[in-house]
Design an enzyme around this catalytic site. Structure first.
Site, mmCIF file in Angstrom:
data_model
loop_
_atom_site.group_PDB
_atom_site.id
_atom_site.type_symbol
_atom_site.label_atom_id
_atom_site.label_comp_id
_atom_site.label_asym_id
_atom_site.label_seq_id
_atom_site.Cartn_x
_atom_site.Cartn_y
_atom_site.Cartn_z
ATOM 1 N N GLU A 178 12.576 -9.765 1.401
ATOM 2 C CA GLU A 178 11.826 -8.600 1.879
ATOM 3 C C GLU A 178 12.651 -7.348 1.617
ATOM 4 O OE1 GLU A 178 11.051 -8.799 6.074
ATOM 5 O OE2 GLU A 178 10.298 -6.740 6.142
ATOM 6 N N ARG A 202 13.710 4.058 12.194
ATOM 7 C CA ARG A 202 12.471 4.834 12.209
ATOM 8 C C ARG A 202 11.652 4.535 13.473
ATOM 9 N NH1 ARG A 202 9.583 4.658 6.629
ATOM 10 N NH2 ARG A 202 8.552 6.442 7.628
ATOM 11 N N TYR A 244 11.348 8.549 1.178
ATOM 12 C CA TYR A 244 11.258 7.499 0.149
ATOM 13 C C TYR A 244 11.906 7.876 -1.186
ATOM 14 C CZ TYR A 244 8.005 5.579 3.550
ATOM 15 O OH TYR A 244 7.447 5.080 4.703
ATOM 16 N N ARG A 294 5.281 10.917 -2.446
ATOM 17 C CA ARG A 294 5.007 10.592 -1.050
ATOM 18 C C ARG A 294 6.274 10.768 -0.195
ATOM 19 N NH1 ARG A 294 4.848 4.474 1.226
ATOM 20 N NH2 ARG A 294 4.158 5.003 3.307
ATOM 21 N N ARG A 307 7.682 0.421 13.279
ATOM 22 C CA ARG A 307 8.177 -0.077 11.977
ATOM 23 C C ARG A 307 9.310 -1.079 12.144
ATOM 24 N NH1 ARG A 307 5.801 3.468 8.253
ATOM 25 N NH2 ARG A 307 5.471 5.505 9.184
ATOM 26 N N ALA A 310 3.306 -0.882 4.768
ATOM 27 C CA ALA A 310 2.771 -0.879 6.146
ATOM 28 C C ALA A 310 2.311 -2.265 6.592
ATOM 29 C CB ALA A 310 1.631 0.120 6.250
ATOM 30 N N HIS A 360 4.291 -4.621 8.994
ATOM 31 C CA HIS A 360 4.258 -4.495 10.451
ATOM 32 C C HIS A 360 2.957 -4.994 11.064
ATOM 33 C CE1 HIS A 360 7.536 -1.983 9.154
ATOM 34 N NE2 HIS A 360 6.713 -1.103 8.611
ATOM 35 N N ASN A 388 7.897 -5.748 -1.070
ATOM 36 C CA ASN A 388 7.851 -4.627 -0.142
ATOM 37 C C ASN A 388 6.397 -4.526 0.286
ATOM 38 O OD1 ASN A 388 7.877 -2.312 1.334
ATOM 39 N ND2 ASN A 388 8.858 -1.037 -0.241
ATOM 40 N N HIS A 432 12.777 -2.876 1.692
ATOM 41 C CA HIS A 432 12.223 -1.585 2.101
ATOM 42 C C HIS A 432 13.114 -0.483 1.560
ATOM 43 C CE1 HIS A 432 9.370 -3.478 4.765
ATOM 44 N NE2 HIS A 432 10.350 -4.266 5.153
ATOM 45 N N LEU A 433 12.489 0.582 1.094
ATOM 46 C CA LEU A 433 13.265 1.735 0.636
ATOM 47 C C LEU A 433 13.990 2.387 1.805
ATOM 48 C CD1 LEU A 433 10.131 2.459 -1.152
ATOM 49 C CD2 LEU A 433 12.160 2.915 -2.508
ATOM 50 N N SER A 434 13.250 2.634 2.889
ATOM 51 C CA SER A 434 13.841 3.275 4.063
ATOM 52 C C SER A 434 14.448 2.204 4.970
ATOM 53 C CB SER A 434 12.772 4.067 4.817
ATOM 54 O OG SER A 434 11.759 3.204 5.303
ATOM 55 N N PRO A 493 0.798 -1.222 0.000
ATOM 56 C CA PRO A 493 0.000 0.000 0.000
ATOM 57 C C PRO A 493 0.838 1.283 0.000
ATOM 58 C CG PRO A 493 -0.062 -1.065 2.149
ATOM 59 C CD PRO A 493 0.590 -2.035 1.205
ATOM 60 N N ASN A 494 0.308 2.242 -0.733
ATOM 61 C CA ASN A 494 0.867 3.603 -0.839
ATOM 62 C C ASN A 494 2.141 3.686 -1.670
ATOM 63 O OD1 ASN A 494 -1.153 4.905 0.845
ATOM 64 N ND2 ASN A 494 -0.219 3.805 2.552
ATOM 65 N N ASP A 500 1.512 -15.587 6.378
ATOM 66 C CA ASP A 500 1.037 -16.965 6.229
ATOM 67 C C ASP A 500 1.007 -17.382 4.760
ATOM 68 O OD1 ASP A 500 0.781 -17.256 8.944
ATOM 69 O OD2 ASP A 500 -1.412 -17.207 8.978
HETATM 70 C C1 DQA Z 1 8.353 0.914 3.674
HETATM 71 C C2 DQA Z 1 8.489 1.127 5.179
HETATM 72 C C3 DQA Z 1 7.149 0.946 5.863
HETATM 73 O O1 DQA Z 1 7.281 1.152 7.260
HETATM 74 C C4 DQA Z 1 6.146 1.936 5.318
HETATM 75 O O2 DQA Z 1 4.872 1.699 5.885
HETATM 76 C C5 DQA Z 1 6.062 1.942 3.836
HETATM 77 C C6 DQA Z 1 7.292 1.795 3.058
HETATM 78 C C7 DQA Z 1 9.680 1.207 2.938
HETATM 79 O O3 DQA Z 1 9.802 0.785 1.784
HETATM 80 O O4 DQA Z 1 10.555 1.894 3.472
HETATM 81 O O5 DQA Z 1 5.015 2.184 3.264
HETATM 82 O O6 DQA Z 1 8.041 -0.455 3.437
#
Ligand code: DQA
Length: 155
Positions: free
Chosen positions: A100, A109, A25, A20, A113, A79, A82, A76, A102-104, A12-13, A89
């Protein structure tokens, strides 16, 4: 040799990347990340399919649909990383090697997270390299898929 098939899932997002919170990011958009992965996939001689969804159920269905079709998953879950036992599952049930990303750097953080439901069932996690986390994640997965099995390397 038939090319390995790899599913890249964006949660999501992430469709908002580029607009964003760019201080966290970056300015790279999701289509740009997917284009970069397609180029890297060609170089690595694998086939990458990318999918983004804001819906937990759709991500679970995409993982289920990957069974028997894909060789591994780069995810990725954003959210849902978490919060989602359902995504964890589905990944565990698929038995597909999963990286897995993550950009950040989620460990630098907020505390909420810093826990990932996915990490314990992933082969590894790459966090904090911006868009390059995907690029590194794809390379790591392909190397994992191509490495000789432990038994074979011990023989
Ligand atoms: C994220 C880190 C997550 O905590 C956050 O909710 C995201 C992006 C990242 O790529 O850094 O939406 O997965």
């Amino acid at each position: 040799m038939t090319s390995e098939r790899i599913l890249v899932l964006h949660g999501p997002n992430l469709n908002l990347l580029g607009r964003r919170e760019p201080g966290i990011y970056g300015f790279t958009t999701l289509p740009e990340i997917d284009a970069m992965l397609t180029r890297e996939a060609e170089r690595l001689e694998v086939v990458v399919t990318s999918q983004q969804s804001n819906s937990e159920g759709e991500l679970v269905s995409a993982i289920q649909a990957a069974w028997g079709r894909e060789c591994g998953i780069v995810i990725n879950a954003a959210a849902y990383t978490h919060t989602s036992v359902a995504i964890r599952d589905a990944l565990a049930a698929s038995q597909l090697p999963t990286v897995e990303v993550h950009l950040s750097n989620i460990y630098r953080r907020e505390s909420f997270r810093q826990h990932s439901y996915i990490a314990p069932i992933a082969i590894g996690q790459i966090s904090g390299f911006g868009a390059d986390s995907y690029w590194l994640g794809l390379q790591a997965l392909v190397r994992h898929l191509r490495q000789p099995t432990t038994e074979a390397s011990e023989a």
